[in-house]
Enzyme design. Structure first.
Site, PDB file in Angstrom:
ATOM      1  N   SER A   1       0.811  -1.221   0.000  1.00 24.69           N
ATOM      2  CA  SER A   1       0.000   0.000   0.000  1.00 24.69           C
ATOM      3  C   SER A   1       0.843   1.270   0.000  1.00 24.69           C
ATOM      4  CB  SER A   1      -0.944   0.004   1.212  1.00 24.69           C
ATOM      5  OG  SER A   1      -0.221  -0.213   2.411  1.00 24.69           O
TER       6      SER A   1
ATOM      7  N   ASP B   1      -1.562   5.740  12.216  1.00 24.36           N
ATOM      8  CA  ASP B   1      -0.827   5.296  11.035  1.00 24.36           C
ATOM      9  C   ASP B   1       0.479   6.068  10.919  1.00 24.36           C
ATOM     10  OD1 ASP B   1       0.145   4.562   8.588  1.00 24.36           O
ATOM     11  OD2 ASP B   1      -1.703   4.958   7.468  1.00 24.36           O
TER      12      ASP B   1
ATOM     13  N   HIS C   1       2.190   4.951   6.401  1.00 22.07           N
ATOM     14  CA  HIS C   1       1.887   5.629   5.135  1.00 22.07           C
ATOM     15  C   HIS C   1       2.155   7.127   5.281  1.00 22.07           C
ATOM     16  CE1 HIS C   1      -0.566   1.906   5.228  1.00 22.07           C
ATOM     17  NE2 HIS C   1      -0.157   1.824   3.976  1.00 22.07           N
TER      18      HIS C   1
END
Length: 444
Positions: A159, A401, A404
């Site tokens: 991702s 997170d 990312h």
């Protein structure tokens, strides 16, 4: 009447000059109209010419583009930029950034749309990467799209690779938005086409790069356990890669998950599996083998003629605990290069990648290039979504997170690095292809 003749001749001469001037103006006007209605032909490869200035050779890549914008007609690559290590440097303020917003770009993944979900600060968007010893050009979307006209680019990995592709779409949106030409509705396999440039970007979901499956897809717990076949190709991407001119490989954080390792269809150990009679192997064991297998897959594909970029590991920045035990990333400015070091697991994964990359490169079958983002991203603890990738009441796996990157954000710099590397590739193309006849003449 004789005294009038000179005046008559002068008047005739003036009229003649006037007529020539009128004709010239008409001719130039017609030429301008012709050029406007019949633009200069497009080129799928750059036109290059070498100029020497005080023994300092400079290569100019000249591109004619539909933008009619003179600032994008020429791209300069100097020897200084070719010799400069663009991957070592510092982050410096950039008041011109960002070059898009979360309201102008529809391609941002929800979990990286930090401003939508209430991130209160915006300084993390206003930095640019400054290599030691040279400047790195900020991506010019006109130039980039003209260089890749008629070509294709694939992102293969996890991702974070999707994060990079969406950053590219947003940066290029200043010129054109692509259309979805995906052959499937599966969001893990996307294709986007820039129609006016005949340029395609694709994304292949392969977080381990090799064949894998969930050991218990109907599990009742939240603990994923995967079977990784470390020496077997993931054919979901390897069987479709021949058509691409550029391929960007990445893998990292998924290799820290619990997994059973297979080689030659036999279990050789595991990672964090806590199963009886299985040897617990370090992350680097599986990490080394998945890259070895991925590189072997590319080297063995006879019809694959593209350039493979290994995008190196981008460290996460959890502090105060791991991702599943309250860890978070709350810093609000980049590190300086003397404020942190690459160490521990981050160092192990980075060095493992480099070793396998060098081994694949030595085989000499395909073109491999290093897109080394590790140091730059190690210095950006401020660029992650943290808790600003979802609403506070949402039930998400990665609540904070720190893996990312917010869009817009630091990951946009990867486009600057990629742009630079593709220009370097064009220069190699020039040296290898256009100078070959000269070498043959010398041999005779």
């Amino acid at each position: 009447m004789e005294h009038l003749l000179p005046f008559k001749k002068t008047r005739n001469l003036k009229n003649h000059i006037k007529n020539i001037a009128v004709i010239t103006v008409i001719a130039l006007t017609l030429l301008a109209l012709i050029r406007l209605n019949y633009p200069i032909p497009q080129y799928s490869s750059p036109i290059l010419s070498i100029h020497n200035n005080n023994n300092n050779p400079e290569v100019l890549l000249v591109h004619h583009v539909r933008s009619n914008n003179p600032t994008v007609d020429m791209i300069k690559i100097t020897d200084d930029h070719e010799k400069c290590d663009v991957f070592t440097g510092e982050w410096v303020p950039n008041p011109d950034a960002p070059y898009y917003t979360n309201t102008t770009c529809w391609a941002i993944h929800e979990h990286q749309n930090c401003m939508k979900y209430g991130r209160p600060d915006s300084d993390f968007m206003k930095w640019k990467w400054k290599p030691d010893g040279c400047d790195l050009q900020v991506l010019n979307p006109f130039q980039f799209l003209d260089i890749v006209r008629g070509k294709s680019l694939a992102f293969v990995g996890d991702s974070v690779g999707r994060n990079q592709m969406q950053s590219m779409i947003c940066l290029l949106s200043r010129v054109e938005y692509p259309i979805d030409v995906s052959p499937t509705t599966d969001e893990h396999f996307k294709r986007w086409k820039y129609v006016n440039y005949n340029f395609t970007m694709a994304y292949f979901w392969s977080p381990f790069l090799v064949r894998s499956n969930e050991r218990d897809p109907n599990r009742s717990t939240n603990t994923d356990l995967f079977n990784l076949y470390l020496d077997e190709y993931d054919e979901s991407w390897t069987n479709q890669i021949d058509e691409f001119d550029y391929v960007i490989l990445n893998a990292g954080h998924w290799l820290t998950r619990t997994a059973i390792y297979y080689e030659n269809r036999r279990i050789v150990g595991c990672r964090y599996c806590q199963l009886p009679n299985l040897t617990d192997l370090p992350v680097a064991y599986g990490y080394r083998r998945v890259f070895r297998t991925a590189f072997r897959a590319l080297n063995e594909r006879e019809n694959y003629k593209g350039v493979t970029f290994l995008r190196t590991f981008a460290p996460s920045h959890f502090e105060g605990g791991p991702w599943n035990a309250g860890g978070d990333c709350v810093r609000r400015r980049p590190f300086r290069s003397n404020e942190t070091v690459l160490e521990g697991l981050n160092m192990d994964m980075y060095m493992t990648q480099l070793e396998e990359f060098r081994a694949a490169e030595k085989m000499g079958k395909k073109r491999f290039r290093l897109l080394d983002t590790t140091q730059a991203m190690l210095l950006r603890p401020d660029g992650h979504p943290s808790r600003y990738g979802h609403w506070p009441n949402e039930n998400v796996t990665l609540y904070n997170d720190c893996v990312h990157w917010c869009l817009p954000g630091p990951i946009d710099t990867w486009a600057d690095l990629l742009h630079h590397m593709i220009k370097m590739e064009a220069r190699r193309w020039y040296n290898e292809r256009l100078l070959q006849p000269q070498k043959k003449k010398k041999m005779h």
